[in-house]
Structure formats: C-alpha cells, structure tokens
Design an enzyme around this catalytic site. Structure first.
Site, PDB file in Angstrom:
ATOM      1  N   GLU A 123      63.719 -27.900  45.144  1.00 49.53           N
ATOM      2  CA  GLU A 123      64.377 -27.053  46.154  1.00 49.53           C
ATOM      3  C   GLU A 123      65.693 -27.697  46.584  1.00 49.53           C
ATOM      4  OE1 GLU A 123      62.263 -25.428  49.783  1.00 49.53           O
ATOM      5  OE2 GLU A 123      63.844 -26.570  50.797  1.00 49.53           O
ATOM      6  N   THR A 158      67.505 -22.517  49.261  1.00 51.98           N
ATOM      7  CA  THR A 158      67.087 -21.979  50.556  1.00 51.98           C
ATOM      8  C   THR A 158      68.090 -20.952  51.067  1.00 51.98           C
ATOM      9  OG1 THR A 158      68.218 -23.663  51.844  1.00 51.98           O
ATOM     10  CG2 THR A 158      65.953 -24.146  51.189  1.00 51.98           C
ATOM     11  N   ALA A 170      68.346 -18.968  58.128  1.00 51.58           N
ATOM     12  CA  ALA A 170      67.835 -17.927  59.016  1.00 51.58           C
ATOM     13  C   ALA A 170      68.996 -17.045  59.476  1.00 51.58           C
ATOM     14  CB  ALA A 170      67.140 -18.556  60.211  1.00 51.58           C
ATOM     15  N   HIS A 185      65.488 -18.086  47.758  1.00 56.57           N
ATOM     16  CA  HIS A 185      64.727 -17.845  48.985  1.00 56.57           C
ATOM     17  C   HIS A 185      65.406 -16.664  49.683  1.00 56.57           C
ATOM     18  CE1 HIS A 185      63.146 -22.239  49.543  1.00 56.57           C
ATOM     19  NE2 HIS A 185      63.321 -21.976  48.267  1.00 56.57           N
ATOM     20  N   GLY A 211      61.181 -16.322  57.659  1.00 56.82           N
ATOM     21  CA  GLY A 211      62.333 -17.015  58.242  1.00 56.82           C
ATOM     22  C   GLY A 211      62.006 -17.586  59.604  1.00 56.82           C
ATOM     23  N   TYR A 256      50.650 -22.622  53.898  1.00 53.64           N
ATOM     24  CA  TYR A 256      50.632 -23.718  54.885  1.00 53.64           C
ATOM     25  C   TYR A 256      49.280 -24.432  54.872  1.00 53.64           C
ATOM     26  CZ  TYR A 256      54.772 -21.227  56.190  1.00 53.64           C
ATOM     27  OH  TYR A 256      56.002 -20.629  56.140  1.00 53.64           O
ATOM     28  N   GLN A 297      54.144 -25.622  52.228  1.00 54.49           N
ATOM     29  CA  GLN A 297      54.853 -26.480  53.166  1.00 54.49           C
ATOM     30  C   GLN A 297      54.493 -27.927  52.821  1.00 54.49           C
ATOM     31  OE1 GLN A 297      57.172 -27.259  54.965  1.00 54.49           O
ATOM     32  NE2 GLN A 297      56.910 -25.899  56.728  1.00 54.49           N
TER      33      GLN A 297
HETATM   34  P1  FAD Z   1      54.732 -14.911  57.114  1.00 54.37           P
HETATM   35  O1  FAD Z   1      54.180 -14.873  55.749  1.00 54.37           O
HETATM   36  O2  FAD Z   1      55.239 -13.628  57.647  1.00 54.37           O
HETATM   37  O3  FAD Z   1      53.691 -15.536  58.080  1.00 54.37           O
HETATM   38  C1  FAD Z   1      52.897 -16.609  57.641  1.00 54.37           C
HETATM   39  C2  FAD Z   1      52.167 -17.259  58.796  1.00 54.37           C
HETATM   40  O4  FAD Z   1      53.105 -17.616  59.789  1.00 54.37           O
HETATM   41  C3  FAD Z   1      51.214 -16.392  59.523  1.00 54.37           C
HETATM   42  O5  FAD Z   1      49.940 -16.525  58.992  1.00 54.37           O
HETATM   43  C4  FAD Z   1      51.170 -16.981  60.874  1.00 54.37           C
HETATM   44  O6  FAD Z   1      50.222 -18.024  60.876  1.00 54.37           O
HETATM   45  C5  FAD Z   1      52.477 -17.615  61.047  1.00 54.37           C
HETATM   46  N1  FAD Z   1      53.418 -17.004  61.969  1.00 54.37           N
HETATM   47  C6  FAD Z   1      54.717 -16.838  61.717  1.00 54.37           C
HETATM   48  N2  FAD Z   1      55.330 -16.335  62.799  1.00 54.37           N
HETATM   49  C7  FAD Z   1      54.415 -16.161  63.728  1.00 54.37           C
HETATM   50  C8  FAD Z   1      54.423 -15.664  65.061  1.00 54.37           C
HETATM   51  N3  FAD Z   1      55.554 -15.229  65.643  1.00 54.37           N
HETATM   52  N4  FAD Z   1      53.285 -15.632  65.747  1.00 54.37           N
HETATM   53  C9  FAD Z   1      52.149 -16.048  65.178  1.00 54.37           C
HETATM   54  N5  FAD Z   1      52.085 -16.530  63.923  1.00 54.37           N
HETATM   55  C10 FAD Z   1      53.184 -16.583  63.206  1.00 54.37           C
HETATM   56  N6  FAD Z   1      62.858 -20.614  56.292  1.00 54.37           N
HETATM   57  C11 FAD Z   1      64.143 -20.172  56.174  1.00 54.37           C
HETATM   58  O7  FAD Z   1      64.713 -19.657  57.147  1.00 54.37           O
HETATM   59  N7  FAD Z   1      64.830 -20.294  54.984  1.00 54.37           N
HETATM   60  C12 FAD Z   1      64.263 -20.825  53.879  1.00 54.37           C
HETATM   61  O8  FAD Z   1      64.907 -20.905  52.823  1.00 54.37           O
HETATM   62  C13 FAD Z   1      62.902 -21.303  53.967  1.00 54.37           C
HETATM   63  N8  FAD Z   1      62.274 -21.835  52.895  1.00 54.37           N
HETATM   64  C14 FAD Z   1      60.943 -22.194  52.986  1.00 54.37           C
HETATM   65  C15 FAD Z   1      60.287 -22.679  51.836  1.00 54.37           C
HETATM   66  C16 FAD Z   1      58.930 -23.025  51.889  1.00 54.37           C
HETATM   67  C17 FAD Z   1      58.231 -23.518  50.638  1.00 54.37           C
HETATM   68  C18 FAD Z   1      58.218 -22.918  53.120  1.00 54.37           C
HETATM   69  C19 FAD Z   1      56.766 -23.304  53.194  1.00 54.37           C
HETATM   70  C20 FAD Z   1      58.866 -22.459  54.270  1.00 54.37           C
HETATM   71  C21 FAD Z   1      60.223 -22.080  54.225  1.00 54.37           C
HETATM   72  N9  FAD Z   1      60.901 -21.575  55.340  1.00 54.37           N
HETATM   73  C22 FAD Z   1      62.223 -21.159  55.224  1.00 54.37           C
HETATM   74  C23 FAD Z   1      60.237 -21.520  56.642  1.00 54.37           C
HETATM   75  C24 FAD Z   1      59.578 -20.159  56.939  1.00 54.37           C
HETATM   76  O9  FAD Z   1      60.548 -19.144  57.010  1.00 54.37           O
HETATM   77  C25 FAD Z   1      58.834 -20.293  58.265  1.00 54.37           C
HETATM   78  O10 FAD Z   1      57.770 -21.174  58.159  1.00 54.37           O
HETATM   79  C26 FAD Z   1      58.429 -18.991  58.929  1.00 54.37           C
HETATM   80  O11 FAD Z   1      58.100 -19.254  60.297  1.00 54.37           O
HETATM   81  C27 FAD Z   1      57.207 -18.341  58.297  1.00 54.37           C
HETATM   82  O12 FAD Z   1      57.565 -17.760  57.127  1.00 54.37           O
HETATM   83  P2  FAD Z   1      56.475 -17.055  56.162  1.00 54.37           P
HETATM   84  O13 FAD Z   1      57.232 -16.376  55.107  1.00 54.37           O
HETATM   85  O14 FAD Z   1      55.416 -17.981  55.795  1.00 54.37           O
HETATM   86  O15 FAD Z   1      55.901 -15.977  57.214  1.00 54.37           O
END
Ligand code: FAD
Length: 336
Positions: free
Chosen positions: A23, A54, A57, A83, A114, A175, A206
C-alpha cells in the site's frame, strides 16, 4: 487469492513464495515524485500481485491518487488497486469518480467508507452510507460499460480487435480486532458478510500485532459464512511516533514489548531493525499458518518492507530463467 489479476511471477526479478502486495499513499503536496516512482519500481521488482494507493477522506487528494495509479499501470507490470471512499459522496458524484478510474484503465478497487476529516468526529455521508453500497456502485458502473473493447490492430489500418472487458476486482476492509466504532462483538463480521454479499472478492485487514488476532478473526468469519480470502495487512513500526499515530487511528491495543523496545533504542537504524524484525516474525507466522498472502503498508518507502519480506524468507531470489512463468492474460474467470 481469488483476485483476477495477473499471476505474480512475471512482473519482477524475484518470485515470492506467497502473493505479496503493498500500500502506498499519494504525495500530500505536488512535490517532485521521482522518489515515489523509484519506490514503485523497487516494489514492482519483487512481483507483487498489486500495489494499492490510498484515497484521502473527502477526496482531498483524489487526483493525485489517480496519478500514482496511472504511473503503476503504465510504467510497471503490476496491477494498480485504487482505494475509494464514500465519505461525503453522492451516488452521482461517486459514479462519476468510478467511471473516471475505469476510463483510466483501473480495474481493481478497495471500497471503503472512509474516515471523517481531521477535527470532525462523524463523517458527513452523502447518499452513500457504507462501503457495501460502494461495492455495489462499482459493480454497477462496470456493468453499464460496453462488455467489449476495441483495440486497433497494428499495421492494419482501420481494423480493430474486439476483446471482452476484464471484470473489476473489488476488495474491502476487515478488522481482526474490531473497528474502533463497532458497537457489538460481531458487527465487523456482519459488515464483512454484507460486503461479500454486495460483490467483494477480497478482504484486506487493518494492521494487528499478533498472528492469533488474525487467525481467530478468520475462523470466526468462516464460521459466519465469509468465503472470500482475507489478506492480512502488516505495518512495520519503526518509531515510537509512528506507533502512537497508528494506535490512535486503528484503536489497536498498545503492543507493550514493541513499544518499550522502540522507546529505549537510541538510534534510528536500531529502531528500524526492531520494526523490521517484529514485522518479519509476524509475516513468517502468518505464512506458516496458511494466510493467503501478505499485504504490507509501505509508507512510500521500499527499503523497510523489502527487508521485512527478505528477513521473513518470503522473497525467493531464484533467477527468472529457472522459474515457471505463467503469461496468461488477466482475463475474468467468471468467479464472483
Ligand atoms: P464499513 O464497511 O462501512 O464499516 C465497517 C465497520 O466499521 C462496521 O462494522 C462498524 O463496526 C464500523 N463503523 C464504521 N463507522 C461506524 C459508525 N459511525 N458507527 C458504528 N460503527 C461504525 N480510509 C480512507 O479514508 N482512505 C483510505 O485509503 C483507507 N484505506 C484503508 C485500507 C485498509 C486496508 C483499511 C483496513 C482501512 C482503510 N481506511 C481508509 C480506513 C477506513 O475508511 C475506516 O476504517 C472507516 O472508518 C471504515 O471503513 P470501512 O470501509 O471498513 O466501513
């Protein structure tokens, strides 16, 4: 790994024992990009399955993200993986963005919700509320495109070769120790099931510090019905400052032993060695335990992640001539 990208052997000078991937992030300023290009070339030389880039946001550095992806696509044999986040996106805006990436030849995505912009606790979500919806939108944007593409035949004026379009690959995040905002224990497994149902074909985790965190998560996910490969994400931690920052972002528990070792070591070189050794041990245990590959967070530097793979014994430096090289094109297998 069921990801329809070219096999990992032909792209570089070495043939890793398991699929590897990296990444990167787009440069935060329009500064000279030579150093990043050199890093990409060095990473490409060990034949990764893909290099992901990446996406900030709110789309703050989206344009630069596409520039890096284009460079990977045009200047290496490695699959670029974009991403994409839904924070702040409307369906119309996200669809336009996806089409822009598809038009640039990007066919692999990591669909993400995000994180909120710095200083804000809740992301402003447009019409899109979860990454599962973004997965569906990417799938739909691809389905709306012509199923065939035309390529001019060199030397035959006016003639074109018609070939079926490759399908998109859509990865999602997972996660092992729970998302910091999860409200119940299995929420992350439920979210992963929803993303799989929406069409995701790969999950990338993660960071985590103990192999058991990963294996226990995979076991829970399999029991719940998750069948897509779950690729462990590994981050070499080479300074106390980086450790603090990633714990803040990921909500992971402080790994006490690593933290103390980094704090007491006086030299930068010594701290790098500690970080490399810790990540290499993790990679070894994951590979020995059957992980489908390893995904390394490279922080736009090649040396550290390549040292990790070398020390873990993942890079096989056999000369290219002695290896089996699979030159099949990256065609869809129909497996979705
Ligand atoms: P989702 O699939 O929509 O949610 C997954 C989980 O998030 C849910 O099960 C829940 O447990 C939890 N969750 C999220 N928001 C809430 C909420 N408001 N209330 C309650 N539970 C919640 N971020 C960036 O901006 N840019 C990137 O390029 C980027 N790359 C990443 C790459 C990897 C491999 C990983 C693991 C994360 C990355 N992230 C990145 C971070 C990611 O956007 C955040 O962790 C975000 O909060 C959750 O994204 P998701 O797609 O897993 O969410």
């Amino acid at each position: 790994m069921s990801f329809d990208v070219p096999p990992f052997a032909p792209t570089g000078a070495v043939s890793p024992r398991v699929p590897i991937s990296f990444e990167l992030y787009p440069p935060r300023t329009p500064a000279p990009v030579e150093a990043l290009h050199e890093t990409i070339q060095k990473l490409a030389s060990v034949s990764p399955r893909f290099i992901s880039v990446t996406y900030g946001a709110g789309g703050s550095v989206g344009g630069r993200s596409l520039d890096v992806l284009r460079y990977i696509r045009e200047q290496t044999a490695v699959e670029p993986l974009a991403h994409l986040t839904c924070v702040g996106s409307t369906y119309a805006g996200a669809s336009r963005l996806i089409r822009e990436f598809l038009d640039a030849g990007i066919l692999s995505f990591l669909a993400l919700r995000g994180d909120p912009p710095l200083g804000e606790s809740e992301p402003f979500l447009g019409d899109l509320e979860s990454s599962a919806q973004l997965v569906q939108l990417i799938d739909r944007a691809q389905a709306e495109r012509a199923p065939y593409q035309e390529r001019p035949i060199p030397g035959v004026p006016g003639a074109v070769q018609v070939t079926p379009r490759r399908k998109v690959n859509i990865a999602v995040a997972a996660y092992p120790n729970g998302h910091p905002r999860s409200t119940y224990r299995n929420q992350d497994i439920d979210a992963l099931l929803a993303k799989q149902a929406a069409g995701a074909t790969l999950a990338i985790t993660q960071l985590f510090f103990h192999p058991d965190d990963y294996f226990a998560f995979v076991e829970r996910a399999r029991r719940a019905g998750v069948t897509i490969p779950i690729l462990p994400g590994i981050m070499p931690i080479t300074s106390p400052a980086r450790l603090r920052r990633v714990l803040e972002l990921s909500g992971e528990e402080l790994p006490a032993e690593l933290s103390i070792a980094l704090e007491v070591e006086p030299t930068t070189e010594g701290r790098t060695e500690i970080g490399v050794a810790q990540a290499a041990a993790l990679v070894r245990e994951l590979v020995d335990g059957g992980a489908p590959g390893v995904h390394l967070y490279a922080f736009n530097q090649h040396r550290t992640v390549l040292d990790v793979l070398e020390e873990a014994g993942v890079l096989d430096a056999a000369p290219p001539a002695s290896r089996h090289v699979d030159r099949r094109p990256a065609v869809p297998t129909g497996r979705r």
